[in-house]
Design an enzyme around this catalytic site. Sequence first.
Site: not given
Length: 247
Positions: A15, A38, A65-71, A129, A190, A200, A220-221
Amino acid sequence: MSNKAAREKLIFALDMGKGLDEAMSWVRRLTGHVGVFKVGKEAFTRFGPKLVQEIQETGSRVFLDLKFHDIPNTVARAAEGAVEMGVAMFNVHTLGGKSMMEETAKAVREMARKRNLPVPLVLGVTVLTSLNDDDLRALGFSYSTAELVLRLARMAQDAGLSGVVASAQDVEAIRGACGKDFVIVTPGIRGSARVSGDDQKRTLTAEEAIRRGSDYLVVGRPIQTAADPVAAADELCQEIARGLDAR
């Protein structure tokens, strides 16, 4: 434990980058040093499915990693799209509810069968996290972080998901409740050095997370900001190998 086995458990969070070429330069640099890339909201919003396709053309796997959250219907249809993209794993928010997760798991299996494609891991995001007990109280939850994570993990398993995304601090409890075959992907990993601007709050080292029972680690970082990103990835793989040997 072999370096290859350890490497397959390391997921690099892709990202960053002001353009597709820069993002792909990270893929080329780290291919052979991490197991999965990712693609999260930042990268997918900028570069879309083309980034996923180009990563896969290098022979690497993708965690969407889009974290789908809907109906339920909306998430199930989005999940079908993830299957057709050929990603190795993707995630949904467990707070979307059991029906949403059940419909998604069913849609994934049916689409994979229909298209003769591999069934990706479907992961439930429990508690981010970046949140701790004080944050949950501010949001109106009566559960502690640990209690809510365990409740959501059990719900995800009952709904037919492959596993969850959860802090390493919650891994042992999840493993005890959900068994050895339930996949646990752990962000917030980490090293010993403090990461600048870190948001985090519930973190552990790679070795500790694997020893506790994590299956995959998202980093990531600590790699991206290292003076030598390849060396940092290789050191993380060595930590993962030590954690596997210590189980």
